[in-house]
Motif scaffolding. Structure first.
Motif, short mmCIF file in Angstrom:
data_model
loop_
_atom_site.label_atom_id
_atom_site.label_comp_id
_atom_site.label_asym_id
_atom_site.label_seq_id
_atom_site.Cartn_x
_atom_site.Cartn_y
_atom_site.Cartn_z
N VAL A 73 0.70 -1.05 0.47
CA VAL A 73 0.06 -0.07 0.26
C VAL A 73 1.30 1.08 0.20
CG1 VAL A 73 -1.44 1.41 1.42
CG2 VAL A 73 -2.09 -0.88 1.22
N ALA A 74 2.11 1.42 1.14
CA ALA A 74 2.72 2.42 1.24
C ALA A 74 3.79 2.31 -0.53
CB ALA A 74 3.35 2.52 2.29
N THR A 75 3.79 1.72 -1.01
CA THR A 75 4.09 2.03 -2.56
C THR A 75 3.31 2.54 -3.28
OG1 THR A 75 4.71 -0.46 -2.93
CG2 THR A 75 6.30 0.45 -2.00
N LEU A 76 2.37 1.89 -2.84
CA LEU A 76 1.25 2.72 -4.39
C LEU A 76 1.34 3.77 -4.88
CD1 LEU A 76 -1.81 1.08 -3.54
CD2 LEU A 76 -1.14 -0.47 -4.84
N ASP A 77 1.58 4.16 -6.74
CA ASP A 77 1.52 5.30 -6.88
C ASP A 77 0.43 5.77 -6.80
OD1 ASP A 77 4.62 4.77 -8.98
OD2 ASP A 77 2.44 4.66 -10.28
N GLY A 78 0.97 7.41 -6.52
CA GLY A 78 -0.12 8.78 -5.90
C GLY A 78 -0.34 8.77 -4.43
N VAL A 79 0.34 7.23 -3.46
CA VAL A 79 -0.01 7.51 -2.03
C VAL A 79 0.93 8.02 -1.06
CG1 VAL A 79 0.26 5.81 -0.23
CG2 VAL A 79 -1.07 5.02 -1.94
N VAL A 134 3.83 7.00 5.57
CA VAL A 134 2.37 5.07 5.81
C VAL A 134 3.54 5.00 6.67
CG1 VAL A 134 1.41 3.72 4.83
CG2 VAL A 134 1.58 5.05 3.25
N PHE A 135 2.75 4.66 7.54
CA PHE A 135 3.26 3.47 9.57
C PHE A 135 2.18 2.49 9.16
CE2 PHE A 135 1.70 7.76 11.51
CZ PHE A 135 0.88 6.88 12.34
N ALA A 136 2.16 1.58 10.03
CA ALA A 136 1.10 0.68 10.93
C ALA A 136 1.18 0.10 11.86
CB ALA A 136 1.77 -0.96 9.88
N ASP A 139 -2.38 -9.68 20.62
CA ASP A 139 -1.97 -10.12 21.98
C ASP A 139 -1.88 -8.81 23.18
OD1 ASP A 139 -0.83 -12.41 21.22
OD2 ASP A 139 0.75 -12.72 20.51
N GLY A 140 -2.92 -7.86 23.59
CA GLY A 140 -3.47 -6.59 23.96
C GLY A 140 -2.04 -5.63 24.10
N THR A 141 -1.01 -5.94 23.30
CA THR A 141 0.06 -4.77 22.61
C THR A 141 -0.63 -3.80 21.25
OG1 THR A 141 1.69 -5.89 21.59
CG2 THR A 141 1.59 -5.83 24.02
N GLU A 142 0.22 -2.32 21.51
CA GLU A 142 0.39 -2.17 20.05
C GLU A 142 2.29 -1.62 19.45
OE1 GLU A 142 -3.46 0.79 19.55
OE2 GLU A 142 -1.99 1.64 19.64
N ARG A 143 2.13 -2.08 18.18
CA ARG A 143 3.42 -1.38 17.48
C ARG A 143 3.40 -0.44 16.43
NH1 ARG A 143 6.84 -5.73 16.09
NH2 ARG A 143 4.10 -7.22 15.79
N ARG A 144 4.72 0.17 16.37
CA ARG A 144 4.57 0.87 15.20
C ARG A 144 5.07 0.71 14.20
NH1 ARG A 144 3.84 7.32 13.91
NH2 ARG A 144 5.15 7.17 12.11
N ILE A 145 5.14 0.87 12.96
CA ILE A 145 6.13 0.38 12.42
C ILE A 145 6.11 1.38 11.32
CG2 ILE A 145 7.06 -1.71 10.84
CD1 ILE A 145 6.03 -3.53 12.84
N ASP A 146 7.35 2.17 10.46
CA ASP A 146 6.78 2.87 9.67
C ASP A 146 7.63 1.73 8.43
OD1 ASP A 146 6.70 5.30 10.97
OD2 ASP A 146 9.15 5.28 11.11
N LEU A 147 6.72 2.44 7.60
CA LEU A 147 6.64 1.26 6.00
C LEU A 147 7.24 2.31 5.03
CD1 LEU A 147 2.91 0.12 6.22
CD2 LEU A 147 4.60 -0.90 6.65
N PRO A 148 7.64 1.62 3.47
CA PRO A 148 7.66 0.50 3.68
C PRO A 148 8.46 -0.83 4.04
CG PRO A 148 8.46 1.32 1.80
CD PRO A 148 7.89 3.14 2.27
#
Length: 103
Positions: free
Chosen positions: A75-81, A85-87, A92-101
């Motif tokens: 998604v992060a590498t689609l033309d026009g986006v 972008v991050f995910a 498991d009761g946790t949240e993690r942020r990951i920069d994309l792509p």
């Protein structure tokens, strides 16, 4: 199921658009792309996308975290986006942020 991954895309208008034209045509593009992935069985579109502050969030679910991050990176590498972008991985009761792509 690995859980839900949120794909956060900055709400940045596409450059060079005529007045009165949808400023965020990439939203429909991403939604169509995710539906195609769902049709292939790669991910499940978990919920409708929504605007949250300065980002637009798409929600996907799937069998493995790796497959979800692969889809989110695509998604992060689609033309026009827009860049930035991050995910957010929820599981498991946790949240993690990951920069994309992710490469």
């Amino acid at each position: 199921m690995a859980g839900v991954v949120e794909i956060h895309v900055p709400l940045v208008p596409s450059p060079g658009l005529d007045p009165g034209v949808d400023a965020f045509p990439w939203i429909d593009q991403v939604e169509d792309f995710l539906v195609d992935l769902e049709d292939e069985g790669a991910v499940e579109v978990h919920d409708d996308g929504e605007e949250l502050g300065d980002v637009y969030v798409f929600y996907i679910a799937g069998e493995t975290e790796a497959s979800l991050l692969t889809a989110a990176s695509r998604v992060a590498t689609l033309d026009g986006v827009p860049n930035g972008v991050f995910a957010i991985i929820n599981g498991d009761g946790t949240e993690r942020r990951i920069d994309l792509p992710v490469v």
